[in-house]
Design a protein around this motif. Structure first.
Motif, PDB file in Angstrom:
ATOM      1  N   GLY A  10      19.959  49.038  19.178  1.00  0.00           N
ATOM      2  CA  GLY A  10      20.274  47.898  20.015  1.00  0.00           C
ATOM      3  C   GLY A  10      19.313  47.200  20.875  1.00  0.00           C
ATOM      4  O   GLY A  10      18.218  47.370  20.485  1.00  0.00           O
ATOM      5  N   LEU A  11      19.922  46.442  21.609  1.00  0.00           N
ATOM      6  CA  LEU A  11      19.063  45.519  22.444  1.00  0.00           C
ATOM      7  C   LEU A  11      18.857  46.284  23.872  1.00  0.00           C
ATOM      8  O   LEU A  11      20.019  46.558  24.360  1.00  0.00           O
ATOM      9  CB  LEU A  11      19.685  44.096  22.496  1.00  0.00           C
ATOM     10  CG  LEU A  11      19.169  43.323  23.561  1.00  0.00           C
ATOM     11  CD1 LEU A  11      17.824  42.783  22.987  1.00  0.00           C
ATOM     12  CD2 LEU A  11      19.957  42.032  23.642  1.00  0.00           C
ATOM     13  N   VAL A  12      17.648  46.238  24.381  1.00  0.00           N
ATOM     14  CA  VAL A  12      17.581  46.781  25.733  1.00  0.00           C
ATOM     15  C   VAL A  12      16.458  45.901  26.340  1.00  0.00           C
ATOM     16  O   VAL A  12      15.334  45.271  25.610  1.00  0.00           O
ATOM     17  CB  VAL A  12      17.038  48.239  25.620  1.00  0.00           C
ATOM     18  CG1 VAL A  12      15.842  48.470  24.764  1.00  0.00           C
ATOM     19  CG2 VAL A  12      17.071  48.979  26.882  1.00  0.00           C
ATOM     20  N   GLN A  13      16.313  45.770  27.837  1.00  0.00           N
ATOM     21  CA  GLN A  13      15.092  45.176  28.524  1.00  0.00           C
ATOM     22  C   GLN A  13      13.917  46.103  28.315  1.00  0.00           C
ATOM     23  O   GLN A  13      14.371  47.338  28.584  1.00  0.00           O
ATOM     24  CB  GLN A  13      15.663  44.724  29.672  1.00  0.00           C
ATOM     25  CG  GLN A  13      16.752  43.697  29.793  1.00  0.00           C
ATOM     26  CD  GLN A  13      17.148  43.250  31.372  1.00  0.00           C
ATOM     27  OE1 GLN A  13      16.864  44.180  32.224  1.00  0.00           O
ATOM     28  NE2 GLN A  13      17.344  42.011  31.398  1.00  0.00           N
ATOM     29  N   ARG A  19      18.431  55.949  22.531  1.00  0.00           N
ATOM     30  CA  ARG A  19      18.426  57.257  21.748  1.00  0.00           C
ATOM     31  C   ARG A  19      18.790  57.085  20.793  1.00  0.00           C
ATOM     32  O   ARG A  19      19.998  56.570  20.014  1.00  0.00           O
ATOM     33  CB  ARG A  19      19.348  58.206  22.349  1.00  0.00           C
ATOM     34  CG  ARG A  19      19.052  59.886  21.816  1.00  0.00           C
ATOM     35  CD  ARG A  19      20.348  60.612  22.246  1.00  0.00           C
ATOM     36  NE  ARG A  19      19.997  61.993  22.131  1.00  0.00           N
ATOM     37  CZ  ARG A  19      21.026  62.979  22.132  1.00  0.00           C
ATOM     38  NH1 ARG A  19      22.163  62.632  22.187  1.00  0.00           N
ATOM     39  NH2 ARG A  19      20.801  64.169  21.859  1.00  0.00           N
ATOM     40  N   LEU A  20      18.112  57.373  19.340  1.00  0.00           N
ATOM     41  CA  LEU A  20      18.352  57.297  18.100  1.00  0.00           C
ATOM     42  C   LEU A  20      18.856  58.785  17.606  1.00  0.00           C
ATOM     43  O   LEU A  20      18.208  59.766  17.877  1.00  0.00           O
ATOM     44  CB  LEU A  20      17.222  56.801  17.212  1.00  0.00           C
ATOM     45  CG  LEU A  20      16.544  55.348  17.557  1.00  0.00           C
ATOM     46  CD1 LEU A  20      15.683  54.953  16.365  1.00  0.00           C
ATOM     47  CD2 LEU A  20      17.677  54.326  17.704  1.00  0.00           C
ATOM     48  N   VAL A  93      12.473  47.781  13.177  1.00  0.00           N
ATOM     49  CA  VAL A  93      13.500  48.589  12.385  1.00  0.00           C
ATOM     50  C   VAL A  93      12.858  49.845  12.155  1.00  0.00           C
ATOM     51  O   VAL A  93      12.012  50.032  11.558  1.00  0.00           O
ATOM     52  CB  VAL A  93      13.945  47.859  11.096  1.00  0.00           C
ATOM     53  CG1 VAL A  93      14.960  48.962  10.360  1.00  0.00           C
ATOM     54  CG2 VAL A  93      14.431  46.406  11.169  1.00  0.00           C
ATOM     55  N   TYR A  94      13.860  50.837  12.720  1.00  0.00           N
ATOM     56  CA  TYR A  94      13.412  52.231  12.602  1.00  0.00           C
ATOM     57  C   TYR A  94      14.099  52.825  11.680  1.00  0.00           C
ATOM     58  O   TYR A  94      15.224  52.735  11.132  1.00  0.00           O
ATOM     59  CB  TYR A  94      13.748  52.904  13.956  1.00  0.00           C
ATOM     60  CG  TYR A  94      12.900  52.478  15.082  1.00  0.00           C
ATOM     61  CD1 TYR A  94      12.884  51.241  15.743  1.00  0.00           C
ATOM     62  CD2 TYR A  94      11.999  53.514  15.524  1.00  0.00           C
ATOM     63  CE1 TYR A  94      12.170  50.976  16.725  1.00  0.00           C
ATOM     64  CE2 TYR A  94      11.228  53.200  16.606  1.00  0.00           C
ATOM     65  CZ  TYR A  94      11.146  51.659  17.153  1.00  0.00           C
ATOM     66  OH  TYR A  94      10.265  51.520  18.289  1.00  0.00           O
ATOM     67  N   TYR A  95      13.307  53.673  10.888  1.00  0.00           N
ATOM     68  CA  TYR A  95      13.993  54.175   9.719  1.00  0.00           C
ATOM     69  C   TYR A  95      13.556  55.796   9.505  1.00  0.00           C
ATOM     70  O   TYR A  95      12.571  56.189  10.019  1.00  0.00           O
ATOM     71  CB  TYR A  95      12.940  53.698   8.246  1.00  0.00           C
ATOM     72  CG  TYR A  95      13.248  52.400   8.061  1.00  0.00           C
ATOM     73  CD1 TYR A  95      12.273  51.191   8.448  1.00  0.00           C
ATOM     74  CD2 TYR A  95      14.257  52.051   7.004  1.00  0.00           C
ATOM     75  CE1 TYR A  95      12.591  50.165   8.385  1.00  0.00           C
ATOM     76  CE2 TYR A  95      14.720  50.546   6.908  1.00  0.00           C
ATOM     77  CZ  TYR A  95      13.566  49.680   7.270  1.00  0.00           C
ATOM     78  OH  TYR A  95      13.857  48.314   7.075  1.00  0.00           O
ATOM     79  N   CYS A  96      14.647  56.458   9.211  1.00  0.00           N
ATOM     80  CA  CYS A  96      14.525  57.949   9.274  1.00  0.00           C
ATOM     81  C   CYS A  96      14.025  58.478   7.910  1.00  0.00           C
ATOM     82  O   CYS A  96      14.395  57.739   6.903  1.00  0.00           O
ATOM     83  CB  CYS A  96      15.825  58.502   9.594  1.00  0.00           C
ATOM     84  SG  CYS A  96      16.027  60.174   9.635  1.00  0.00           S
ATOM     85  N   ALA A  97      13.115  59.665   8.036  1.00  0.00           N
ATOM     86  CA  ALA A  97      12.864  60.294   6.890  1.00  0.00           C
ATOM     87  C   ALA A  97      12.869  61.931   7.023  1.00  0.00           C
ATOM     88  O   ALA A  97      12.781  62.161   8.085  1.00  0.00           O
ATOM     89  CB  ALA A  97      11.534  59.795   6.450  1.00  0.00           C
ATOM     90  N   ALA A  98      13.213  62.441   5.881  1.00  0.00           N
ATOM     91  CA  ALA A  98      13.396  63.937   5.967  1.00  0.00           C
ATOM     92  C   ALA A  98      12.347  64.522   5.197  1.00  0.00           C
ATOM     93  O   ALA A  98      12.464  65.996   5.278  1.00  0.00           O
ATOM     94  CB  ALA A  98      14.876  64.299   5.450  1.00  0.00           C
ATOM     95  N   LEU A 119      17.957  48.519  13.780  1.00  0.00           N
ATOM     96  CA  LEU A 119      17.142  47.719  14.822  1.00  0.00           C
ATOM     97  C   LEU A 119      17.135  48.045  16.078  1.00  0.00           C
ATOM     98  O   LEU A 119      18.125  48.399  16.966  1.00  0.00           O
ATOM     99  CB  LEU A 119      17.716  46.260  14.342  1.00  0.00           C
ATOM    100  CG  LEU A 119      17.100  45.089  15.382  1.00  0.00           C
ATOM    101  CD1 LEU A 119      15.587  45.160  14.678  1.00  0.00           C
ATOM    102  CD2 LEU A 119      17.819  43.760  14.934  1.00  0.00           C
ATOM    103  N   VAL A 120      15.871  48.106  16.550  1.00  0.00           N
ATOM    104  CA  VAL A 120      15.827  48.329  18.190  1.00  0.00           C
ATOM    105  C   VAL A 120      15.258  46.880  18.616  1.00  0.00           C
ATOM    106  O   VAL A 120      14.046  46.599  18.131  1.00  0.00           O
ATOM    107  CB  VAL A 120      14.943  49.368  18.321  1.00  0.00           C
ATOM    108  CG1 VAL A 120      14.440  49.425  19.741  1.00  0.00           C
ATOM    109  CG2 VAL A 120      15.617  50.719  17.872  1.00  0.00           C
ATOM    110  N   THR A 121      15.819  46.309  19.660  1.00  0.00           N
ATOM    111  CA  THR A 121      14.983  45.319  19.884  1.00  0.00           C
ATOM    112  C   THR A 121      14.760  45.251  21.681  1.00  0.00           C
ATOM    113  O   THR A 121      15.832  45.596  22.379  1.00  0.00           O
ATOM    114  CB  THR A 121      15.975  43.870  19.865  1.00  0.00           C
ATOM    115  OG1 THR A 121      16.256  43.960  18.569  1.00  0.00           O
ATOM    116  CG2 THR A 121      15.294  42.665  20.476  1.00  0.00           C
ATOM    117  N   VAL A 122      13.627  45.191  21.993  1.00  0.00           N
ATOM    118  CA  VAL A 122      13.349  45.319  23.494  1.00  0.00           C
ATOM    119  C   VAL A 122      12.732  44.003  23.973  1.00  0.00           C
ATOM    120  O   VAL A 122      12.067  43.280  23.446  1.00  0.00           O
ATOM    121  CB  VAL A 122      12.421  46.178  23.747  1.00  0.00           C
ATOM    122  CG1 VAL A 122      11.723  46.396  25.032  1.00  0.00           C
ATOM    123  CG2 VAL A 122      12.394  47.548  23.120  1.00  0.00           C
TER     124      VAL A 122
END
Length: 124
Positions: A10-13, A19-20, A93-98, A119-122
């Motif tokens: 999300g979008l945050v200042q 939390r992902l 963009v944050y990608y998960c991997a296992a 997507l994380v936007t700061v």
């Protein structure tokens, strides 16, 4: 084959928190770690954080140490990334991997399985 479902971007200042979550189904292996990479516009994908399934050992990129915390719920096959004190340079963009290999200078994903990305936007 493993399937990974992410949520929580999300979008945050700047200075805020997000939390992902990443839930895994299918084949996972206790000899690997699970966690996140991120990719900012125009940059290569880079390692962020990982946690091993067997002992819960954690690994972080220097850029996020002290600000991000990774944790896991083995019963749910889910990993969480608590991101505090976010900075504009965390935008990606944050990608998960296992199947992350962590016993190396630069952790990498040993499989071609990735989450869909969140997507994380700061903002500054």
């Amino acid at each position: 084959q493993v399937q990974l479902v992410e949520s929580g971007g999300g979008l945050v200042q700047a200075g805020g928190s997000l939390r992902l979550s990443c839930a895994a189904s299918g084949r996972t292996f206790s000899s690997y770690a699970m966690g996140w990479f991120r990719q900012a516009p125009g940059k290569e994908r880079e390692f962020v954080a990982a946690i091993t399934w067997n002992f819960g050992s954690t690994y972080y990129a220097d850029s996020v140490k002290g600000r991000f915390t990774i944790s896991r719920d083995n019963a749910k096959n889910t990993v969480y990334l608590q991101m505090n004190s976010l900075k504009p340079e965390d935008t990606a963009v944050y990608y998960c991997a296992a199947h992350i290999v962590v016993v190396t200078t630069t952790p990498f994903n040993a499989s071609n399985a990735w989450g869909q990305g969140t997507l994380v936007t700061v903002s500054s």
